[in-house]
Write a protein that holds these residues in place. Structure first.
Motif, PDB file in Angstrom:
ATOM      1  N   ARG A 185       0.830  -1.202   0.000  1.00  0.00           N
ATOM      2  CA  ARG A 185       0.000   0.000   0.000  1.00  0.00           C
ATOM      3  C   ARG A 185       0.868   1.257   0.000  1.00  0.00           C
ATOM      4  O   ARG A 185       0.570   2.236  -0.683  1.00  0.00           O
ATOM      5  CB  ARG A 185      -0.936   0.004   1.214  1.00  0.00           C
ATOM      6  CG  ARG A 185      -1.907  -1.155   1.226  1.00  0.00           C
ATOM      7  CD  ARG A 185      -3.119  -0.842   2.080  1.00  0.00           C
ATOM      8  NE  ARG A 185      -2.812  -0.661   3.486  1.00  0.00           N
ATOM      9  CZ  ARG A 185      -2.767  -1.642   4.367  1.00  0.00           C
ATOM     10  NH1 ARG A 185      -2.972  -2.890   3.978  1.00  0.00           N
ATOM     11  NH2 ARG A 185      -2.516  -1.389   5.633  1.00  0.00           N
ATOM     12  N   GLU A 201       2.395   1.628  -3.460  1.00  0.00           N
ATOM     13  CA  GLU A 201       1.397   2.136  -4.401  1.00  0.00           C
ATOM     14  C   GLU A 201       1.302   3.662  -4.346  1.00  0.00           C
ATOM     15  O   GLU A 201       1.172   4.330  -5.375  1.00  0.00           O
ATOM     16  CB  GLU A 201       0.032   1.520  -4.101  1.00  0.00           C
ATOM     17  CG  GLU A 201      -0.096   0.070  -4.530  1.00  0.00           C
ATOM     18  CD  GLU A 201      -1.385  -0.561  -4.032  1.00  0.00           C
ATOM     19  OE1 GLU A 201      -2.193   0.155  -3.383  1.00  0.00           O
ATOM     20  OE2 GLU A 201      -1.591  -1.767  -4.270  1.00  0.00           O
ATOM     21  N   SER A 202       1.393   4.197  -3.133  1.00  0.00           N
ATOM     22  CA  SER A 202       1.340   5.656  -3.001  1.00  0.00           C
ATOM     23  C   SER A 202       2.570   6.303  -3.617  1.00  0.00           C
ATOM     24  O   SER A 202       2.494   7.407  -4.175  1.00  0.00           O
ATOM     25  CB  SER A 202       1.218   6.049  -1.525  1.00  0.00           C
ATOM     26  OG  SER A 202       2.433   5.842  -0.812  1.00  0.00           O
ATOM     27  N   ARG A 203       3.709   5.611  -3.573  1.00  0.00           N
ATOM     28  CA  ARG A 203       4.934   6.134  -4.177  1.00  0.00           C
ATOM     29  C   ARG A 203       4.904   6.008  -5.694  1.00  0.00           C
ATOM     30  O   ARG A 203       5.498   6.825  -6.406  1.00  0.00           O
ATOM     31  CB  ARG A 203       6.151   5.415  -3.593  1.00  0.00           C
ATOM     32  CG  ARG A 203       6.483   5.810  -2.153  1.00  0.00           C
ATOM     33  CD  ARG A 203       6.847   7.274  -2.054  1.00  0.00           C
ATOM     34  NE  ARG A 203       7.387   7.626  -0.741  1.00  0.00           N
ATOM     35  CZ  ARG A 203       7.872   8.831  -0.436  1.00  0.00           C
ATOM     36  NH1 ARG A 203       7.900   9.791  -1.362  1.00  0.00           N
ATOM     37  NH2 ARG A 203       8.322   9.086   0.765  1.00  0.00           N
ATOM     38  N   VAL A 204       4.222   5.002  -6.207  1.00  0.00           N
ATOM     39  CA  VAL A 204       4.013   4.907  -7.649  1.00  0.00           C
ATOM     40  C   VAL A 204       3.143   6.074  -8.103  1.00  0.00           C
ATOM     41  O   VAL A 204       3.422   6.744  -9.112  1.00  0.00           O
ATOM     42  CB  VAL A 204       3.357   3.565  -8.029  1.00  0.00           C
ATOM     43  CG1 VAL A 204       2.917   3.577  -9.503  1.00  0.00           C
ATOM     44  CG2 VAL A 204       4.312   2.401  -7.778  1.00  0.00           C
ATOM     45  N   ALA A 205       2.082   6.336  -7.345  1.00  0.00           N
ATOM     46  CA  ALA A 205       1.157   7.416  -7.696  1.00  0.00           C
ATOM     47  C   ALA A 205       1.841   8.774  -7.674  1.00  0.00           C
ATOM     48  O   ALA A 205       1.507   9.659  -8.477  1.00  0.00           O
ATOM     49  CB  ALA A 205      -0.034   7.413  -6.745  1.00  0.00           C
ATOM     50  N   SER A 206       2.825   8.950  -6.773  1.00  0.00           N
ATOM     51  CA  SER A 206       3.511  10.239  -6.680  1.00  0.00           C
ATOM     52  C   SER A 206       4.683  10.342  -7.645  1.00  0.00           C
ATOM     53  O   SER A 206       5.373  11.369  -7.682  1.00  0.00           O
ATOM     54  CB  SER A 206       3.996  10.469  -5.246  1.00  0.00           C
ATOM     55  OG  SER A 206       4.953   9.494  -4.863  1.00  0.00           O
ATOM     56  N   GLY A 207       4.948   9.273  -8.404  1.00  0.00           N
ATOM     57  CA  GLY A 207       6.006   9.318  -9.410  1.00  0.00           C
ATOM     58  C   GLY A 207       7.381   8.933  -8.915  1.00  0.00           C
ATOM     59  O   GLY A 207       8.357   9.043  -9.653  1.00  0.00           O
ATOM     60  N   ASP A 208       7.495   8.448  -7.680  1.00  0.00           N
ATOM     61  CA  ASP A 208       8.799   8.048  -7.149  1.00  0.00           C
ATOM     62  C   ASP A 208       9.205   6.654  -7.617  1.00  0.00           C
ATOM     63  O   ASP A 208      10.398   6.346  -7.691  1.00  0.00           O
ATOM     64  CB  ASP A 208       8.776   8.073  -5.620  1.00  0.00           C
ATOM     65  CG  ASP A 208       8.585   9.472  -5.069  1.00  0.00           C
ATOM     66  OD1 ASP A 208       9.334  10.371  -5.484  1.00  0.00           O
ATOM     67  OD2 ASP A 208       7.681   9.674  -4.230  1.00  0.00           O
ATOM     68  N   LYS A 239       8.329   3.261 -10.462  1.00  0.00           N
ATOM     69  CA  LYS A 239       7.699   2.858 -11.712  1.00  0.00           C
ATOM     70  C   LYS A 239       6.456   2.024 -11.408  1.00  0.00           C
ATOM     71  O   LYS A 239       6.398   1.359 -10.378  1.00  0.00           O
ATOM     72  CB  LYS A 239       8.671   2.014 -12.537  1.00  0.00           C
ATOM     73  CG  LYS A 239       9.927   2.727 -12.971  1.00  0.00           C
ATOM     74  CD  LYS A 239      10.796   1.850 -13.852  1.00  0.00           C
ATOM     75  CE  LYS A 239      11.428   0.708 -13.083  1.00  0.00           C
ATOM     76  NZ  LYS A 239      12.521   0.048 -13.850  1.00  0.00           N
ATOM     77  N   PRO A 240       5.474   2.031 -12.291  1.00  0.00           N
ATOM     78  CA  PRO A 240       4.347   1.109 -12.131  1.00  0.00           C
ATOM     79  C   PRO A 240       4.874  -0.326 -12.057  1.00  0.00           C
ATOM     80  O   PRO A 240       5.733  -0.723 -12.856  1.00  0.00           O
ATOM     81  CB  PRO A 240       3.518   1.333 -13.395  1.00  0.00           C
ATOM     82  CG  PRO A 240       3.848   2.743 -13.798  1.00  0.00           C
ATOM     83  CD  PRO A 240       5.300   2.925 -13.465  1.00  0.00           C
ATOM     84  N   THR A 249       3.332  -4.194  -6.860  1.00  0.00           N
ATOM     85  CA  THR A 249       3.862  -3.654  -5.598  1.00  0.00           C
ATOM     86  C   THR A 249       3.972  -4.712  -4.509  1.00  0.00           C
ATOM     87  O   THR A 249       4.790  -4.573  -3.590  1.00  0.00           O
ATOM     88  CB  THR A 249       2.998  -2.485  -5.104  1.00  0.00           C
ATOM     89  OG1 THR A 249       1.632  -2.901  -5.016  1.00  0.00           O
ATOM     90  CG2 THR A 249       3.117  -1.283  -6.037  1.00  0.00           C
TER      91      THR A 249
END
Length: 231
Positions: A163, A166-173, A175-176, A179
């Motif tokens: 989880r 996922e928040s770090r993927v959403a913020s661009g830190d 890559k998709p 997770t």
């Protein structure tokens, strides 16, 4: 007395870990009071000293400074006590992961380093190593112990960290990615070499310097694989 024991048995029976939910629901114990904690601490000491096979309810009652009657009111068997200890360890690990979620900072490197160091301290503590050895030793005759520890530890931990990732993927830190798999990779990188050495008894609890070095390199490898390309 039989009815009381049956009631306590149902209250203390460890349920299978639930899917990731609200933070408070993840870490809330089934039942928690001073006497129960006293018994669990006594059991932890006896299991660690004698192993699962060598421990007895009489030894545990004596170590916990309670009567056998009181012990059986809370736990109807040695197996139920052992399962409760595994469940208690799950709450400790969940609380450690919750700390990162509650105190997230902008810098993902600092976040992952803090999480990794907390995780390694927990996993390499003498109590945790003793628990892992006992479960591995008992799992052939009591496979439910191995299943419970696996679900309460690696599965639950990966779900919680997933989880956060996922928040770090959403913020661009990051890559998709998958997770949950990435979370498992992260934990393995953090304990590289350290856990096997402890489980096989060829090393002592690692120093803070060794933990920091192992985790920091693990974070570097993790971000090399999963970090977003910001060029």
């Amino acid at each position: 007395m039989t009815a009381v024991r049956r009631s306590k048995k149902n209250a203390d029976r460890v349920a299978a870990p639930a899917p990731a939910a609200a933070l408070s629901a993840d870490v809330a114990p089934v039942e928690d009071n001073a006497k129960r904690r006293q018994i669990l601490e006594g059991a932890r000491l006896v299991f660690r000293a004698k192993g699962f096979d060598g421990a007895s309810m009489e030894m545990i009652a004596r170590q916990a400074n309670v009567s056998k009657g009181t012990l059986y009111v809370y736990f109807d068997s040695k197996e139920a006590l052992f399962e409760a200890l595994i469940h208690a360890d799950r709450h400790r690990q969940a609380e450690a992961l919750m700390d990162v979620e509650a105190n997230r900072v902008e810098d993902i490197v600092a976040d992952l380093q803090r999480l990794g160091r907390t995780y390694v301290r927990l996993m390499t503590s003498p109590d945790k190593v003793a628990m892992l050895r006992m479960v591995i030793g008992a799992a052939e005759r009591f496979p439910q112990f191995g299943q419970l520890l696996y679900e309460a530890g690696p599965v639950c931990g990966a779900a919680r960290l997933s989880r956060y990732l996922e928040s770090r993927v959403a913020s661009g830190d990051l890559k998709p990615c998958d997770t949950t798999l990435a979370a498992s990779h992260f934990f393995e990188l953090c304990v590289a070499r350290l856990m096997k050495r402890l489980l096989f008894g060829v090393s002592t609890t690692p120093s803070e310097e060794e933990i920091a070095k192992t985790v920091d390199l693990g974070v570097d490898v993790f971000l090399a694989a999963y970090g977003a390309d910001r060029r």
